[in-house]
Design a protein around this motif. Sequence first.
Motif, PDB file in Angstrom:
ATOM      1  N   HIS A   1       1.133   4.305  -2.379  1.00  0.00           N
ATOM      2  CA  HIS A   1       0.533   5.449  -2.657  1.00  0.00           C
ATOM      3  C   HIS A   1       2.093   6.281  -2.790  1.00  0.00           C
ATOM      4  O   HIS A   1       1.460   7.297  -3.421  1.00  0.00           O
ATOM      5  CB  HIS A   1       0.558   5.501  -1.040  1.00  0.00           C
ATOM      6  CG  HIS A   1       0.682   6.589  -0.620  1.00  0.00           C
ATOM      7  ND1 HIS A   1       1.500   8.098   0.330  1.00  0.00           N
ATOM      8  CD2 HIS A   1      -1.004   7.805  -0.931  1.00  0.00           C
ATOM      9  CE1 HIS A   1       0.744   9.185   0.923  1.00  0.00           C
ATOM     10  NE2 HIS A   1      -0.304   9.067  -0.108  1.00  0.00           N
ATOM     11  N   GLN A   2       3.447   5.862  -3.093  1.00  0.00           N
ATOM     12  CA  GLN A   2       4.278   6.771  -3.189  1.00  0.00           C
ATOM     13  C   GLN A   2       4.521   6.646  -5.240  1.00  0.00           C
ATOM     14  O   GLN A   2       4.721   7.934  -5.626  1.00  0.00           O
ATOM     15  CB  GLN A   2       5.173   6.310  -2.909  1.00  0.00           C
ATOM     16  CG  GLN A   2       6.018   6.252  -1.581  1.00  0.00           C
ATOM     17  CD  GLN A   2       5.920   7.403  -0.953  1.00  0.00           C
ATOM     18  OE1 GLN A   2       6.886   8.504  -1.908  1.00  0.00           O
ATOM     19  NE2 GLN A   2       5.533   7.199   0.606  1.00  0.00           N
TER      20      GLN A   2
ATOM     21  N   THR B   1       1.129  -1.009   0.227  1.00  0.00           N
ATOM     22  CA  THR B   1       0.292   0.083   0.205  1.00  0.00           C
ATOM     23  C   THR B   1       0.751   1.377  -0.342  1.00  0.00           C
ATOM     24  O   THR B   1       0.566   2.541  -0.547  1.00  0.00           O
ATOM     25  CB  THR B   1      -0.662   0.338   0.901  1.00  0.00           C
ATOM     26  OG1 THR B   1      -2.070  -1.016   1.127  1.00  0.00           O
ATOM     27  CG2 THR B   1      -1.443   1.008   1.576  1.00  0.00           C
ATOM     28  N   GLN B   2       1.792   1.436   0.441  1.00  0.00           N
ATOM     29  CA  GLN B   2       2.893   2.526   0.732  1.00  0.00           C
ATOM     30  C   GLN B   2       3.745   2.882  -0.347  1.00  0.00           C
ATOM     31  O   GLN B   2       4.010   3.383  -1.018  1.00  0.00           O
ATOM     32  CB  GLN B   2       3.994   2.476   2.050  1.00  0.00           C
ATOM     33  CG  GLN B   2       2.863   2.352   3.285  1.00  0.00           C
ATOM     34  CD  GLN B   2       3.977   2.110   4.271  1.00  0.00           C
ATOM     35  OE1 GLN B   2       5.039   1.483   3.749  1.00  0.00           O
ATOM     36  NE2 GLN B   2       4.138   2.348   5.419  1.00  0.00           N
TER      37      GLN B   2
ATOM     38  N   LEU C   1      -4.101   8.000   0.946  1.00  0.00           N
ATOM     39  CA  LEU C   1      -4.029   6.814   1.401  1.00  0.00           C
ATOM     40  C   LEU C   1      -4.899   5.721   1.377  1.00  0.00           C
ATOM     41  O   LEU C   1      -3.958   4.951   1.200  1.00  0.00           O
ATOM     42  CB  LEU C   1      -2.819   6.989   2.086  1.00  0.00           C
ATOM     43  CG  LEU C   1      -1.701   5.390   3.343  1.00  0.00           C
ATOM     44  CD1 LEU C   1      -1.081   5.363   2.056  1.00  0.00           C
ATOM     45  CD2 LEU C   1      -1.116   6.017   4.889  1.00  0.00           C
TER      46      LEU C   1
END
Length: 788
Positions: free
Chosen positions: A718-719, A714-715, A736
């Motif tokens: 998001h980036q 997920t991160q 997010l």
Amino acid sequence: MGSKPQSNKETNMWPKGFGVKLETITPFLGKYRPFVGRCCQTCTPKSWESLFHKNIAALGFHNVILVTEENTRYRGWLVRRLCYFLCAMDWKIAPSPDAWEKVLGSKWIQEILSGRAPGGAGEGPKPSSLRRDVQHMSGQIQASIYPFLLRIFNWALLKFLNCIFLNVQLHQGQLAMVRQAAQAKDTPLIFLSTHKSCLDGLLLPFLLLSQGLGVLRVAWEPQSYSPAFRALLRHLGGLFMPSEANLFLDNPKGILSRAVLSAAVEQLLASKQPLLIFLEDRPGAVGPRLSSHGQAWLGLVLQAFREGAISDAALVPVGIGYDLAPDVQHGGPRASSSSLGLWWGALAVFRGLRGRRGCARIDFAQPFSLQEYSVNTWSRGRSRGQSLEQLLLQTVLGHWSVLPDCEKQQEWTPMSGPLMALEEEDQLLVSRLSRHVLSASIACSAVMATAVMAALLLHRHREGVFLSRLLENFSWLTEETLLRGFDVGFSGQLQDLVMHGLCLLHSSLSLWLLPQGDVLVLPRTGPTLTQLAHHSAALLPVFLCEAVGACAVRALLAGRVPPEGPWELQGVELLSQRELHRQTLLLLHLLPQDLLLLQPCQSSYFYCQEVLDRLIQCGLLVAEEAPGTRLTCDTGNWRFGEKMLWRSMEDFSDSDSDYEDGTDSRCFKLSQQLRCPDFFLFLCRLLSPLLTAFARAAAFLHQGKLPDTELGYTQQLHQFLLKKAQEDGSFESTDLSQAHSAVMTFKDLGVLKEQPGSTGSTLHLSPTFTTQENQEKLENFIRQFICG
């Protein structure tokens, strides 16, 4: 909700000589204010009829933080300066019962002490040790209320609220309806609320205490607060779930903790103390919208009802709206922490002193009976539906043209210990009830001025707009909101309302005074767009039905005419009812239930019918006769089909579309009215932020580093969304929570597979989507619903 006159500094922002029509915005349609929040007539027909306050429309609003000497028993110069304190001293606070003795004497604890329950005295510690554990856990859950501390705290809170809000409005008719329900049923009140700010848990108890409804017990989440602050909140009426309650079902500490928790809730409800549960997750949390913590507390209420501790409970959905929540940062979304620390309190006071004070609005929907809801839900049986992978995957890959006629099963909320301890039927009932109540809470929430302004600037005038036109559009969008059965949290002169919204959103806007005497309002490019996106999301439930339909129409036209083609060319195309239903159903399956929040008693097919009706009612679609078919107005030769197409049990409308002869022949065209192209584009753009994030998540599949944990991937996504936003300025698609929704949807769809490991579960790319061809099919499937 009126606002105070603007300061001279704000008034000077208007250009001199600018001719503004002094139109008054009133939240009324005809003579009476529309009532929002009627309970479901399908699930709770008796409550719908008996617990409705007949004179609700005649009662006005009350500003709960406007306290003067008229609110006290005294008059005079000194009283005017001490009216907050004197008023707080007059509030009625009933003595709290001795909870510890009643918890210890409950059947849950007695079974453990006697060794009859698993983990009892016969299998482990001595009864004296268990008593100490029970007392310790009971102290972790609740504490005795100190009336003087509660009065002093609410006196300070009243002064604090006056620093950060212009007003906090409450509908007197809704309050009278809640009082009537409490007196008529003589049962405890369970307030089930949305969660828009960290201030909610303090604002609602203050409001009910000041209006004479007693001390509200609040179910807080313990992870976000320090031990000292938890101790303070417990003495103010707070409830905390002990951490041991989430241990495994066969763990002795978990069994004991859940027993103490169940006994405490039964004791609380039996004493008829009102309870507040937040069904929406805390502000800034990344995860499912439905709170697992809130559902766990609701499960305890249901368990108390099942065990006979209470005969019934009155459930009251609560909607909360803020112009600008205290924990919203100036240039972005809500703060990720829900701590009630000094930093956001100081920031809120500083903002108030600078004149950036907004308004707040609390709405109570119609109460309904827990007993009636549970009986009616059982009588309809249970159906868990099919997974998203079973419903949609083959269509995405182009293998199916006909969709399975089945509901979607999608449960993202993790199961907590107290909820897992319930029977499977009760778990399903809690899940259905939570979605039902949260949908009602959102439906009764008032739309604030900042939401209307942000939606106009982000989704209709992204390239900028003249102030004279913005005034017209603000009035138009307010009227459209009222026509759809939603209430607004403002009223007054149009000029003042628009200025109020611009002042609160000024960090995301640029204002340019033009020589012609007008003002150009430009949304700032960059990360500040996330603030506009956050505020405009409050308007999505109002137009969600039409937005889904507009995106479905866009998908139908995508393969026929160029997306940038003229409106007149798109209006030539005939759209059959079958095609519209299919595309709408595809989009409904794709969108997460956290966004749709369809009531469990409402089928997807029925929702598709409602979408089509809404598009016709708002004038976007007009009926058109297909070539070679009998005219719709020719009813002389209509015959009943051999089989009635009852696709949903709740659709009892007697229309031609229910019969075989007319179902597939109905066709529609896009209306050629002048306002339709702009309105159609506005509706499509309401869903574009989330759909764009989904499409980019599909494009990211060949770049993401897998295997990885769900949080890690997920991160990564998001980036990637932030990187794409830097290229094209689409910062409204960088939240997010949108990345999390995309990952969870792709898991349900079978794009990402979860595999258990020694260090935890990891995500892997499904073998089906290792090929670039299928990845492109997924991306194209999502992009067909996105319109410019």
